[in-house]
Design a protein around this motif. Structure first.
Motif, PDB file in Angstrom:
ATOM      1  N   MET A  45      14.857 -15.037   3.825  1.00  0.00           N
ATOM      2  CA  MET A  45      13.747 -15.230   4.603  1.00  0.00           C
ATOM      3  C   MET A  45      12.624 -14.276   4.531  1.00  0.00           C
ATOM      4  N   LEU A  46      12.472 -13.815   3.214  1.00  0.00           N
ATOM      5  CA  LEU A  46      11.348 -12.826   2.775  1.00  0.00           C
ATOM      6  C   LEU A  46      10.527 -13.613   1.694  1.00  0.00           C
ATOM      7  N   SER A  60       0.708  -1.300   0.059  1.00  0.00           N
ATOM      8  CA  SER A  60      -0.006  -0.095   0.070  1.00  0.00           C
ATOM      9  C   SER A  60       0.884   1.264   0.022  1.00  0.00           C
ATOM     10  N   PHE A  61       2.114   1.124   0.207  1.00  0.00           N
ATOM     11  CA  PHE A  61       2.984   2.366   0.039  1.00  0.00           C
ATOM     12  C   PHE A  61       3.441   2.689  -1.340  1.00  0.00           C
ATOM     13  N   SER A 119       0.482 -10.463  -2.634  1.00  0.00           N
ATOM     14  CA  SER A 119       1.661 -11.138  -2.374  1.00  0.00           C
ATOM     15  C   SER A 119       2.407 -11.516  -1.153  1.00  0.00           C
ATOM     16  N   PRO A 120       2.532 -12.875  -0.924  1.00  0.00           N
ATOM     17  CA  PRO A 120       3.022 -13.273   0.527  1.00  0.00           C
ATOM     18  C   PRO A 120       4.383 -12.751   0.902  1.00  0.00           C
ATOM     19  N   ILE A 121       5.208 -12.056  -0.318  1.00  0.00           N
ATOM     20  CA  ILE A 121       6.392 -11.503   0.141  1.00  0.00           C
ATOM     21  C   ILE A 121       6.482 -10.162   0.984  1.00  0.00           C
ATOM     22  N   ARG A 122       6.843 -10.198   2.233  1.00  0.00           N
ATOM     23  CA  ARG A 122       6.869  -9.314   3.291  1.00  0.00           C
ATOM     24  C   ARG A 122       8.027  -8.014   2.713  1.00  0.00           C
ATOM     25  N   HIS A 123       7.300  -6.821   2.874  1.00  0.00           N
ATOM     26  CA  HIS A 123       8.232  -5.760   2.746  1.00  0.00           C
ATOM     27  C   HIS A 123       8.948  -5.210   3.866  1.00  0.00           C
ATOM     28  N   TRP A 124      10.131  -5.905   4.177  1.00  0.00           N
ATOM     29  CA  TRP A 124      10.595  -5.847   5.666  1.00  0.00           C
ATOM     30  C   TRP A 124      11.116  -4.304   5.920  1.00  0.00           C
ATOM     31  N   LYS A 125      11.630  -3.708   4.845  1.00  0.00           N
ATOM     32  CA  LYS A 125      12.264  -2.403   4.736  1.00  0.00           C
ATOM     33  C   LYS A 125      11.114  -1.396   5.507  1.00  0.00           C
ATOM     34  N   ASP A 126       9.643  -1.879   5.389  1.00  0.00           N
ATOM     35  CA  ASP A 126       8.539  -0.884   5.995  1.00  0.00           C
ATOM     36  C   ASP A 126       8.569  -1.078   7.424  1.00  0.00           C
ATOM     37  N   GLY A 127       9.043  -2.261   8.061  1.00  0.00           N
ATOM     38  CA  GLY A 127       9.161  -2.714   9.433  1.00  0.00           C
ATOM     39  C   GLY A 127       7.774  -3.683   9.591  1.00  0.00           C
ATOM     40  N   ALA A 128       8.081  -4.492  10.472  1.00  0.00           N
ATOM     41  CA  ALA A 128       7.206  -5.581  10.652  1.00  0.00           C
ATOM     42  C   ALA A 128       5.692  -5.150  10.806  1.00  0.00           C
ATOM     43  N   HIS A 129       5.467  -3.821  11.670  1.00  0.00           N
ATOM     44  CA  HIS A 129       4.093  -3.903  11.855  1.00  0.00           C
ATOM     45  C   HIS A 129       3.638  -2.917  10.687  1.00  0.00           C
ATOM     46  N   ALA A 130       4.360  -1.962  10.052  1.00  0.00           N
ATOM     47  CA  ALA A 130       4.001  -1.278   8.981  1.00  0.00           C
ATOM     48  C   ALA A 130       3.654  -2.103   7.783  1.00  0.00           C
ATOM     49  N   ASN A 131       4.394  -3.040   7.723  1.00  0.00           N
ATOM     50  CA  ASN A 131       4.152  -3.968   6.537  1.00  0.00           C
ATOM     51  C   ASN A 131       2.846  -4.747   6.722  1.00  0.00           C
ATOM     52  N   GLN A 132       2.457  -5.067   7.910  1.00  0.00           N
ATOM     53  CA  GLN A 132       1.018  -5.912   8.271  1.00  0.00           C
ATOM     54  C   GLN A 132       0.018  -4.792   7.927  1.00  0.00           C
ATOM     55  N   ARG A 139       4.466   7.490   0.935  1.00  0.00           N
ATOM     56  CA  ARG A 139       3.039   7.280   1.609  1.00  0.00           C
ATOM     57  C   ARG A 139       2.596   6.134   1.449  1.00  0.00           C
ATOM     58  N   ARG A 140       1.847   5.685   2.655  1.00  0.00           N
ATOM     59  CA  ARG A 140       0.910   4.436   2.823  1.00  0.00           C
ATOM     60  C   ARG A 140      -0.354   4.921   2.390  1.00  0.00           C
ATOM     61  N   TYR A 141      -0.915   4.508   1.420  1.00  0.00           N
ATOM     62  CA  TYR A 141      -2.543   4.899   1.033  1.00  0.00           C
ATOM     63  C   TYR A 141      -3.391   4.259   1.810  1.00  0.00           C
TER      64      TYR A 141
END
Length: 328
Positions: free
Chosen positions: A243-244, A128-129, A186-199, A154-156
């Motif tokens: 690991m992502l 969403s970013f 996508s099951p790929i986590r955007h880890w640069k956003d941080g764990a919470h922001a990715n969720q 920005r996260r929409y």
């Protein structure tokens, strides 16, 4: 004994067949599924702009495909000796401006030729970013490793993402009033956003797709690739070295679920036939010059001829060449 949490995946409201014309747009996961479909010789146009991570870029790609836009020098920028387009993935970038434009425009031409007959779209949302150029405010598909100072990130919000997804649906319905659209996250986590922001980002996408599914119940289905990865495949042996990203085993597992959901018996049977042909091509005999092996090759060529007669769009030229070379 169950050793993982099973995701209940409902059978799709429609099935995919070899007569369908498929358009795939979205993140790395769209690439993975697109490659699987291509390997099985489905009629696929996969990511004509390269990997697209956010819904805005996907909506923009569809609009550009439907237009007569031709990319020109003014649509590119140069950074560290390489020419790029903010609308495209770096696979289209080049050290020569002319080569970059040729890659972009030739891909547009081939995709536009297929677009009017598209019957099914598979849309994979990644984040969403969205990055905007500070200078113009234009949302970009890819930052091409430019410094962060050039962008506003920005996260929409849910309403914004839902509206963009609605625009995607409207564009596709104009293209084909009976089109089926499979949305995935996508099951790929955007880890640069941080764990919470990715969720939060993934949750926004999931909620937006849910709204679109409610608004277009006869056209939209959701395939739970994200849920399968997060719950059924939560063990890190199902991840790549970073690991992502999903490992090849995880991709194959999700692909099998996808086939169970959307392929009918006839389609699955044809896929099995083609799988046997692929195995025959890759077979390494003890004696390549034996009469038995030559007969085996001729039988395989006959099988390819039969299947391509039934489905003329099967691009089996490379397979035929590979087999014939073994007869020499």
């Amino acid at each position: 004994m169950e050793l993982s949490t099973r995701i209940m995946i409902p059978k799709g409201d429609f099935s995919l067949s070899y007569s369908d014309k498929l358009l795939l747009l979205g993140s790395c996961f769209a690439e993975n599924i697109g490659q699987k479909l291509l390997n099985y010789k489905f009629n696929v146009d996969s990511n004509p702009f390269g990997i697209l991570y956010n819904p805005y870029s996907i909506a923009s790609a569809i609009r550009i495909l439907k237009s007569n836009k031709e990319y020109m020098a003014k649509d590119l920028f140069q950074y560290e000796g390489v020419f790029h387009s903010f609308d495209h993935h770096s696979r289209f970038s080049s050290t020569r401006e002319a080569d970059c434009l040729q890659l972009i425009n030739s891909r547009l031409t081939s995709s536009r030729a297929k677009l009017p007959t598209t019957s099914t779209a598979i849309i994979t949302l990644g984040t969403s970013f969205i990055y905007h150029l500070k200078e113009t405010g234009k949302p970009v598909t890819n930052c091409h490793k430019l410094p962060e100072k050039y962008f506003i990130r920005r996260r929409y919000e849910l309403a914004e993402i839902a509206k963009i997804c609605d625009n995607i649906m409207q564009e596709l319905l104009v293209l084909h009033p009976q089109i089926h659209v499979i949305f995935t996250v996508s099951p790929i986590r955007h880890w640069k956003d941080g764990a919470h922001a990715n969720q939060l980002s993934k949750a926004t996408l999931l909620l937006a797709i849910d709204k679109i599914q409610q608004n277009y119940p006869n056209h939209v289905t959701y395939f739970p690739a994200y849920e399968i990865m997060m719950d059924e495949l939560r063990d890190y042996r199902f991840y790549a070295d970073d690991m992502l990203h999903p490992s090849p085993l995880a991709i194959e597992y999700i692909w099998q679920h996808f086939c169970e959901s959307y392929m009918n018996k006839e389609t699955l049977q044809i896929m099995k036939e083609w799988e046997k042909i692929q195995k025959a091509i890759n077979h390494r005999p003890f004696n390549p010059q034996s009469e038995i092996y030559h007969k085996f090759i001729l039988q395989t060529l006959l099988k390819i001829e039969r299947i391509t007669r039934k489905f003329p769009f099967f691009d089996s030229e490379n397979e035929i060449k590979a087999l014939k070379s073994k007869l020499i």
